[in-house]
Design a protein around this motif. Structure first.
Motif, PDB file in Angstrom:
ATOM      1  N   ASP A 226     -16.357  -9.220  10.204  1.00 42.67           N
ATOM      2  CA  ASP A 226     -15.257  -9.752   9.398  1.00 42.67           C
ATOM      3  C   ASP A 226     -15.500 -11.244   9.143  1.00 42.67           C
ATOM      4  N   PHE A 227     -16.021 -11.541   7.971  1.00 38.87           N
ATOM      5  CA  PHE A 227     -16.305 -12.923   7.576  1.00 38.87           C
ATOM      6  C   PHE A 227     -15.266 -13.440   6.584  1.00 38.87           C
ATOM      7  N   ARG A 228     -14.174 -12.715   6.404  1.00 39.33           N
ATOM      8  CA  ARG A 228     -13.234 -13.081   5.341  1.00 39.33           C
ATOM      9  C   ARG A 228     -12.598 -14.442   5.571  1.00 39.33           C
ATOM     10  N   GLY A 229     -12.400 -14.811   6.825  1.00 33.96           N
ATOM     11  CA  GLY A 229     -11.824 -16.121   7.121  1.00 33.96           C
ATOM     12  C   GLY A 229     -12.847 -17.129   7.585  1.00 33.96           C
ATOM     13  N   GLY A 230     -14.118 -16.765   7.483  1.00 38.82           N
ATOM     14  CA  GLY A 230     -15.192 -17.612   7.985  1.00 38.82           C
ATOM     15  C   GLY A 230     -15.493 -17.290   9.439  1.00 38.82           C
ATOM     16  N   ARG A 231     -16.759 -17.344   9.798  1.00 46.31           N
ATOM     17  CA  ARG A 231     -17.180 -16.994  11.153  1.00 46.31           C
ATOM     18  C   ARG A 231     -18.446 -17.770  11.495  1.00 46.31           C
ATOM     19  N   VAL A 232     -18.533 -18.248  12.723  1.00 44.51           N
ATOM     20  CA  VAL A 232     -19.756 -18.888  13.208  1.00 44.51           C
ATOM     21  C   VAL A 232     -20.784 -17.790  13.496  1.00 44.51           C
ATOM     22  N   ILE A 233     -22.013 -17.984  13.013  1.00 44.99           N
ATOM     23  CA  ILE A 233     -23.035 -16.942  13.097  1.00 44.99           C
ATOM     24  C   ILE A 233     -23.243 -16.464  14.535  1.00 44.99           C
ATOM     25  N   LYS A 234     -23.257 -17.371  15.490  1.00 41.49           N
ATOM     26  CA  LYS A 234     -23.583 -16.973  16.864  1.00 41.49           C
ATOM     27  C   LYS A 234     -22.530 -16.059  17.483  1.00 41.49           C
ATOM     28  N   THR A 235     -21.321 -16.005  16.906  1.00 43.05           N
ATOM     29  CA  THR A 235     -20.305 -15.118  17.479  1.00 43.05           C
ATOM     30  C   THR A 235     -20.708 -13.656  17.321  1.00 43.05           C
ATOM     31  N   GLY A 236     -21.464 -13.343  16.266  1.00 47.96           N
ATOM     32  CA  GLY A 236     -21.978 -11.984  16.114  1.00 47.96           C
ATOM     33  C   GLY A 236     -23.157 -11.713  17.025  1.00 47.96           C
ATOM     34  N   ILE A 237     -24.039 -12.703  17.142  1.00 49.34           N
ATOM     35  CA  ILE A 237     -25.210 -12.540  18.002  1.00 49.34           C
ATOM     36  C   ILE A 237     -24.791 -12.321  19.448  1.00 49.34           C
ATOM     37  N   GLU A 238     -23.736 -13.004  19.876  1.00 48.65           N
ATOM     38  CA  GLU A 238     -23.280 -12.941  21.268  1.00 48.65           C
ATOM     39  C   GLU A 238     -22.202 -11.890  21.501  1.00 48.65           C
ATOM     40  N   SER A 239     -21.857 -11.117  20.456  1.00 40.54           N
ATOM     41  CA  SER A 239     -20.691 -10.230  20.542  1.00 40.54           C
ATOM     42  C   SER A 239     -20.918  -9.007  21.420  1.00 40.54           C
ATOM     43  N   GLY A 240     -22.170  -8.547  21.510  1.00 43.66           N
ATOM     44  CA  GLY A 240     -22.427  -7.289  22.203  1.00 43.66           C
ATOM     45  C   GLY A 240     -22.040  -6.067  21.404  1.00 43.66           C
ATOM     46  N   HIS A 241     -21.573  -6.255  20.155  1.00 47.14           N
ATOM     47  CA  HIS A 241     -21.210  -5.113  19.310  1.00 47.14           C
ATOM     48  C   HIS A 241     -22.451  -4.233  19.103  1.00 47.14           C
ATOM     49  N   PRO A 242     -22.304  -2.917  19.194  1.00 45.15           N
ATOM     50  CA  PRO A 242     -23.476  -2.035  19.078  1.00 45.15           C
ATOM     51  C   PRO A 242     -24.300  -2.264  17.819  1.00 45.15           C
ATOM     52  N   GLN A 243     -23.642  -2.565  16.704  1.00 44.36           N
ATOM     53  CA  GLN A 243     -24.386  -2.786  15.466  1.00 44.36           C
ATOM     54  C   GLN A 243     -25.166  -4.103  15.500  1.00 44.36           C
ATOM     55  N   ASN A 244     -24.622  -5.128  16.115  1.00 46.55           N
ATOM     56  CA  ASN A 244     -25.375  -6.377  16.266  1.00 46.55           C
ATOM     57  C   ASN A 244     -26.553  -6.195  17.214  1.00 46.55           C
ATOM     58  N   GLU A 245     -26.338  -5.445  18.288  1.00 43.67           N
ATOM     59  CA  GLU A 245     -27.425  -5.179  19.237  1.00 43.67           C
ATOM     60  C   GLU A 245     -28.534  -4.367  18.565  1.00 43.67           C
ATOM     61  N   LEU A 246     -28.143  -3.376  17.773  1.00 45.53           N
ATOM     62  CA  LEU A 246     -29.100  -2.507  17.081  1.00 45.53           C
ATOM     63  C   LEU A 246     -30.031  -3.305  16.176  1.00 45.53           C
ATOM     64  N   ALA A 247     -29.488  -4.336  15.534  1.00 42.19           N
ATOM     65  CA  ALA A 247     -30.264  -5.122  14.570  1.00 42.19           C
ATOM     66  C   ALA A 247     -31.092  -6.212  15.231  1.00 42.19           C
ATOM     67  N   GLY A 248     -31.180  -6.190  16.558  1.00 37.98           N
ATOM     68  CA  GLY A 248     -31.964  -7.196  17.266  1.00 37.98           C
ATOM     69  C   GLY A 248     -31.134  -8.406  17.650  1.00 37.98           C
ATOM     70  N   LYS A 249     -29.893  -8.151  18.019  1.00 35.63           N
ATOM     71  CA  LYS A 249     -28.933  -9.197  18.376  1.00 35.63           C
ATOM     72  C   LYS A 249     -28.680 -10.132  17.198  1.00 35.63           C
ATOM     73  N   GLY A 250     -28.046  -9.575  16.179  1.00 37.60           N
ATOM     74  CA  GLY A 250     -27.725 -10.372  15.005  1.00 37.60           C
ATOM     75  C   GLY A 250     -27.278  -9.497  13.859  1.00 37.60           C
TER      76      GLY A 250
END
Length: 350
Positions: A226-250
Motif C-alpha cells: 500500500d503506497f497510496r499514502g507514501g511508504r519508505v522502501i525499507k518498510t517492505g524489505i523488513e516487513s517479513g511479508h511472504p511476497q516481499n520474502e519471495l522476491a528476495g526481500k523487497g
C-alpha cells in the motif's frame, strides 16, 4: 537547448554514440544508441549540487557484460512470459528461455542488446534523441516485422518524456518499458532504502516462486504494497511479508494504476530533497527494489550491492498473454502501439 554527441565504443564495425541532452537549468540526460540505454541523469539537490541519479557505467563493455538491464529499453515484451511460449491466432510460438524455464525482457538480445539508428532534434524549449529499430519477423521467436521508435525528449520544464511507438505487419505482442534504476541520493552516496515512494494503486499482482504473476489481483490495503499514502522502501524489505520474502526481500511486483497522467508515482529522497514524479498512460508499473543486484563489482566506482537503485517500469502487466483478465498487450496487424511516460525532476525543500 542542445544535444552533445561523442563516441562511446564499437561493436564490430558499428560505432556506438553517446548523446547528452542539456536543458537551460543544468539538467542533463545521457543515452547511447546501444539498447537506448540511459547512462546518466544529472539533477540538482536542494543545495544546488548537480549529481547523477541513475545506475550506469562509463564504458560499452560494462553494459555488454552486465545482465541487470541498467537504463535500457526492454522488449518486445517487458517482464516474464511463463514457459517461454504463447499461443496467438491459433499458432504456438516458442521463445528463448533466458530466465530458467521462462522468457524475460524480450529474450537473449531483444531491444536492449542491439544498436539502434539515432537522430537528434533541438529547439529553444526542448531537445530530443529519436531511436529507430526494425525487429525482423521471427526475432527472439516473435511474429511480425516490427518498426519500433523510441524518443527521449528533455524540456525546460525539467521533464524527460519517453515516447514509444511501434507497428507490426503481423499480429504480435508488444509491451515496452525503460529499465532505469533510480537513486536520488546523487552519485550513489546511499542506497534507496530510505527513499519514499507513493503510487496511485489500489491493487497489486502476487507472484509465484518463478516471479510470475499467479493470476490473482489483490487489494493493497493493510499490506506493505500500500503506497497510496507514501511508504519508505525499507518498510517492505523488513516487513517479513511472504511476497516481499519471495522476491528476495523487497519488491519485484506489478501494480495496477488507478490513475494515468496524474502524478501516479512520486519517489523522493528526503535527505537530498530530490523528487521524481512519474506519469504514464500504461495500465501498470513494476516496482523493483534492486533485490537481485550482485554484491560484487563496482558501478561508477561504488561497490555494487542490493537496493542501490529502484526501477519504476511503466508497462502492461507481465505474462498477460496467459491471463485473459489482465490488460492485453496483443498488437494487431497494422495497429499502432503508442505509449508515453514522463519523468519530472524537482526538489522538495525542508
Amino acid at each position: 537547448m542542445r544535444v552533445l554527441q561523442e563516441w562511446f565504443g564499437a561493436i564490430g564495425n558499428r560505432s556506438v554514440t553517446s548523446y547528452t541532452i542539456l536543458n537551460d537549468h543544468g539538467i542533463e540526460v545521457s543515452c547511447i544508441d546501444y539498447g537506448c540505454i540511459i547512462t546518466k541523469i544529472i539533477t540538482p539537490d536542494r543545495n544546488g549540487d548537480f549529481e547523477n541519479i541513475v545506475l550506469g557505467y562509463g564504458s560499452l563493455e560494462e553494459y555488454m557484460d552486465n545482465s541487470s538491464y541498467f537504463g535500457c529499453v526492454v522488449g518486445r515484451v517487458a517482464g516474464r512470459i511463463g514457459g517461454a511460449s504463447f499461443e496467438l491466432e491459433g499458432k504456438t510460438y516458442s521463445l528463448a528461455k533466458n530466465d530458467n524455464n521462462n522468457h524475460l525482457h524480450g529474450g537473449i538480445n531483444g531491444f536492449s542488446r542491439v544498436v539502434w539508428d539515432a537522430s537528434v532534434f533541438e529547439n529553444e524549449e526542448e531537445a530530443a534523441v529519436q531511436f529507430k529499430y526494425i525487429s525482423p519477423d521471427g526475432e527472439e521467436g516473435y511474429p511480425g516485422n516490427v518498426e519500433m521508435q523510441v524518443t527521449y525528449t528533455l524540456n525546460n520544464h525539467n521533464e524527460l518524456i519517453i515516447h514509444y511507438c511501434g507497428q507490426s505487419d503481423k499480429t504480435t505482442l508488444l509491451n515496452v518499458t525503460n529499465h532505469s534504476y533510480f537513486n536520488l541520493s546523487g552519485n550513489l552516496k546511499r542506497d534507496v532504502l530510505n527513499h519514499t515512494l507513493a503510487i496511485k494503486s489500489d491493487k497489486f499482482f502476487p507472484l509465484n516462486g518463478e516471479l510470475l504473476p499467479t493470476g490473482e489481483i489483490t487489494d493493497v490495503a493493510d499490506t506493505p504494497f500500500d503506497f497510496r499514502g507514501g511508504r519508505v522502501i525499507k518498510t517492505g524489505i523488513e516487513s517479513g511479508h511472504p511476497q516481499n520474502e519471495l522476491a528476495g526481500k523487497g519488491y519485484d511486483h506489478p501494480f495496477l494504476l488507478s490513475a494515468n497522467r496524474d502524478h501516479e508515482m512520486v519517489l523522493c529522497d528526503p535527505e537530498s530533497g530530490r523528487t521524481l514524479t512519474v506519469e504514464t498512460d500504461e495500465p501498470g508499473v513494476v516496482v523493483y527494489s534492486g533485490n537481485q543486484l550482485a554484491d560484487d563489482g563496482e558501478i561508477r566506482g561504488v561497490p555494487s550491492r542490493k537496493y542501490l537503485g529502484i526501477c519504476l517500469e511503466t508497462q502492461g502487466i507481465p505474462d498477460a498473454i496467459h491471463h485473459p483478465h489482465f490488460p492485453s498487450w496483443i498488437l494487431e496487424k497494422g495497429e499502432v502501439y503508442d505509449s508515453i511516460t514522463k519523468y519530472k525532476f524537482s526538489i522538495t525543500q525542508l
